[in-house]
Scaffold this motif. Structure first.
Motif, short mmCIF file in Angstrom:
data_model
loop_
_atom_site.label_atom_id
_atom_site.label_comp_id
_atom_site.label_asym_id
_atom_site.label_seq_id
_atom_site.Cartn_x
_atom_site.Cartn_y
_atom_site.Cartn_z
N LEU A 73 0.86 -1.08 -0.01
CA LEU A 73 0.04 -0.08 0.16
C LEU A 73 0.91 1.28 0.10
CD1 LEU A 73 -2.76 1.51 0.56
CD2 LEU A 73 -2.36 1.14 2.75
N LEU A 74 0.72 2.11 -0.99
CA LEU A 74 1.48 3.42 -1.21
C LEU A 74 0.50 4.60 -0.47
CD1 LEU A 74 3.88 5.05 -1.61
CD2 LEU A 74 3.03 5.30 -4.04
N LEU A 75 0.94 5.42 0.18
CA LEU A 75 0.14 6.47 0.97
C LEU A 75 0.91 7.82 0.30
CD1 LEU A 75 -0.08 5.11 4.57
CD2 LEU A 75 -1.87 5.00 2.57
N ILE A 76 0.11 8.74 -0.15
CA ILE A 76 0.60 10.02 -0.47
C ILE A 76 -0.14 11.19 -0.06
CG2 ILE A 76 0.99 11.13 -2.95
CD1 ILE A 76 0.50 8.47 -4.37
N HIS A 77 0.55 12.14 0.73
CA HIS A 77 0.09 13.22 1.08
C HIS A 77 -0.58 14.35 0.42
CE1 HIS A 77 3.31 15.89 0.13
NE2 HIS A 77 4.25 14.81 0.22
N SER A 78 -1.08 15.25 0.70
CA SER A 78 -1.86 16.40 -0.07
C SER A 78 -0.77 17.44 -0.19
CB SER A 78 -2.86 16.94 0.84
OG SER A 78 -2.32 17.89 1.75
N ILE A 79 -1.12 18.47 -1.03
CA ILE A 79 -0.21 19.69 -1.45
C ILE A 79 -0.85 20.81 -0.52
CG2 ILE A 79 0.50 21.20 -3.24
CD1 ILE A 79 1.73 18.20 -3.44
N ASN A 80 0.17 21.51 -0.01
CA ASN A 80 -0.05 22.81 0.97
C ASN A 80 1.21 23.43 1.20
OD1 ASN A 80 0.57 21.76 3.48
ND2 ASN A 80 -1.08 20.45 2.96
N ALA A 81 1.08 24.75 1.81
CA ALA A 81 2.45 25.28 2.15
C ALA A 81 3.36 24.53 3.13
CB ALA A 81 2.20 26.72 2.85
N ALA A 82 2.87 23.48 3.86
CA ALA A 82 3.78 22.70 4.61
C ALA A 82 3.55 21.35 4.73
CB ALA A 82 3.53 23.15 6.21
N ALA A 83 3.09 20.63 3.36
CA ALA A 83 2.81 19.39 3.22
C ALA A 83 3.97 18.27 3.59
CB ALA A 83 2.40 19.02 1.73
N SER A 150 -6.46 14.62 -1.13
CA SER A 150 -6.84 16.16 -1.80
C SER A 150 -6.06 16.12 -3.25
CB SER A 150 -6.09 16.92 -0.86
OG SER A 150 -6.31 18.49 -1.09
N LEU A 151 -5.23 17.07 -3.29
CA LEU A 151 -4.83 17.45 -4.98
C LEU A 151 -4.10 16.42 -5.17
CD1 LEU A 151 -4.73 19.46 -7.04
CD2 LEU A 151 -2.65 20.75 -5.93
N SER A 152 -3.26 15.63 -4.39
CA SER A 152 -2.38 14.63 -5.02
C SER A 152 -3.27 13.46 -5.46
CB SER A 152 -1.71 13.94 -3.92
OG SER A 152 -0.60 15.00 -3.38
N ALA A 153 -4.76 13.40 -5.29
CA ALA A 153 -5.36 12.33 -5.67
C ALA A 153 -5.44 12.51 -7.47
CB ALA A 153 -6.79 12.51 -5.28
N SER A 154 -5.37 13.51 -7.98
CA SER A 154 -5.49 13.81 -9.44
C SER A 154 -4.21 13.37 -9.82
CB SER A 154 -5.67 15.11 -9.61
OG SER A 154 -4.51 16.23 -9.14
N TYR A 167 -1.30 -1.07 -10.62
CA TYR A 167 -2.35 -0.69 -9.47
C TYR A 167 -3.31 -1.68 -9.41
CZ TYR A 167 0.12 3.77 -9.77
OH TYR A 167 0.84 4.82 -9.45
N ARG A 168 -3.70 -2.18 -8.22
CA ARG A 168 -4.77 -3.15 -8.06
C ARG A 168 -5.97 -2.21 -7.69
NH1 ARG A 168 -5.79 -7.33 -3.10
NH2 ARG A 168 -5.93 -5.27 -1.89
N SER A 169 -5.77 -1.14 -6.93
CA SER A 169 -7.05 -0.21 -6.69
C SER A 169 -6.50 1.23 -6.25
CB SER A 169 -7.72 -0.78 -5.34
OG SER A 169 -6.99 -0.72 -4.40
N LEU A 170 -7.29 2.10 -6.42
CA LEU A 170 -7.11 3.50 -5.75
C LEU A 170 -7.94 3.89 -4.66
CD1 LEU A 170 -6.75 5.33 -9.27
CD2 LEU A 170 -4.92 4.18 -7.85
N ALA A 171 -7.48 4.90 -3.78
CA ALA A 171 -8.16 5.49 -2.79
C ALA A 171 -8.10 6.70 -2.61
CB ALA A 171 -8.08 4.68 -1.40
N LEU A 172 -9.14 7.58 -2.60
CA LEU A 172 -8.91 9.26 -2.71
C LEU A 172 -9.61 9.61 -1.62
CD1 LEU A 172 -10.07 9.23 -6.51
CD2 LEU A 172 -7.66 8.87 -5.64
N ILE A 173 -8.87 10.44 -0.62
CA ILE A 173 -9.20 11.07 0.40
C ILE A 173 -9.74 12.62 0.20
CG2 ILE A 173 -9.14 11.65 2.78
CD1 ILE A 173 -7.80 9.13 3.18
N SER A 174 -11.09 13.01 0.05
CA SER A 174 -11.08 14.52 0.00
C SER A 174 -10.40 14.84 -1.27
CB SER A 174 -10.45 15.39 1.07
OG SER A 174 -11.25 14.91 2.32
#
Length: 342
Positions: A73-83, A150-154, A167-174
């Motif tokens: 499982l790979l987890l990817i954070h969002s994008i902001n000024a301090a991500a 967030s933005l990283s979902a795109s 990829y087997r599946s994708l998960a998108l939070i906000s």
């Protein structure tokens, strides 16, 4: 205009100019003397922490915990000024004992390369490609599950469309891109950046002092409260974000973000093209609750869309509920064989 009026206008302009110069000098002085730009920054997550040298994304930071077996499982954070990767900490801690789990610091953030360059969706996609290639290489080439916030979902959506067998599946939070303002039916693989704005912001001598003013503790608390939709933010996240934003080069990617270069022009279209199983969850509180375009995918058989009474980081507020929803989604696709390269 009479001579007296012209004289008054000239004095006003001179005073304004002197005030501006004085303010800029004061800002630069405060930033240079009072702000620690090399704060101690420990790893955001337990487990193995390494930096990978990549050809297209520079040096990227990857966390990993591989004591358990299973589909990675790979987890990817969002994008902001301090991500940074701390944003996925609740999920990383939850799954590290049950399967191999990894978390990525995207370019410009955390321990990844923070050089002054153009930060765009394409650069982020290349970083995801590199991380996924490395993970698959370590785990026999099998397809992985991936989750982005967030933005990283795109970015994750585009990466999966370019290499669907990975990829087997994708998960998108906000996920960003279902709202009226930042939806994407524009040119493919483009961004909304304004070069002049980024050049104006990310330029000595005021680029870094302006950023330092943006990432004071009160300012960061304010923006996290908008994200959580509540004053009850995660204090550990705030503390780590503050340290992460006070590192050399921390301003470069955020200025590209503020100038629009990290916002894709075709996010909605990317989501509509997805054929992999997709799980999506978002909150109903705070500044990020516009999902008016979600019905364009919600009824599709490969999508499962859920909501929770939280802000935009439901995995911090209700980690058990988020995990239960995600686990139920994974259980529904478990009968699908993981893809392996031919």
């Amino acid at each position: 205009m009479g001579s007296q009026s012209r004289h008054s206008a000239g004095r006003f302009a001179a005073a304004a100019a002197l005030t501006l110069v004085g303010s800029a000098a004061a800002l630069a002085g405060w930033s240079g003397l009072a702000v620690n730009r090399r704060m101690r920054l420990p790893p955001a997550l337990p487990g193995r922490h390494e930096r990978l040298r990549t050809r297209r994304a520079g040096e990227i930071s990857l966390y990993g915990s591989t004591e358990a077996e299973g589909v990675p499982l790979l987890l990817i954070h969002s994008i902001n000024a301090a991500a940074n990767a701390y944003e996925v900490r609740p999920l990383y801690l939850r799954y590290r004992g049950t399967r191999p789990v990894y978390a990525l610091d995207l370019p410009g953030f955390g321990f990844s390369e923070r050089s002054r360059r153009w930060y765009t969706p394409r650069l982020m996609v290349e970083a995801i490609h590199a991380a996924v290639d490395e993970i698959r290489h370590r785990h026999g080439g099998w397809a992985i599950d991936a989750l982005a916030v967030s933005l990283s979902a795109s970015y994750l959506a585009r990466a999966s469309l370019e290499r669907s067998d990975a990829y087997r599946s994708l998960a998108l939070i906000s996920p960003t891109g279902f709202d009226g303002r930042l939806s994407g039916d524009g040119p493919p693989d483009g961004h909304r950046g304004r070069d002049w704005l980024r050049d104006a912001l990310d330029r000595p001598p005021l680029g870094r002092p302006l950023f330092d003013a943006l990432v004071t503790r009160p300012s960061m608390r304010f923006f996290l409260q908008k994200t959580f939709g509540s004053s009850a933010i995660d204090e550990g996240l705030l503390a780590y974000d503050y340290a992460s934003a006070h590192q050399p080069g921390a301003e470069h990617a955020p200025w590209c973000f503020i100038a629009g270069h990290l916002f894709p022009t075709d996010a909605t279209r990317l989501y509509e093209r997805l054929r992999l199983p997709v799980w999506m969850v978002h909150g109903t509180r705070g500044d990020f609750v516009d999902y008016r375009l979600a019905p364009r995918v919600a009824d599709r058989p490969n999508w499962r869309v859920e909501t929770l009474p939280t802000g935009a980081f439901p995995h911090f507020e209700q980690p058990a509920a988020v995990a239960a929803g995600y686990d139920a989604f994974l259980a529904s696709i478990i009968r699908l064989p993981a893809a392996r390269p031919a």
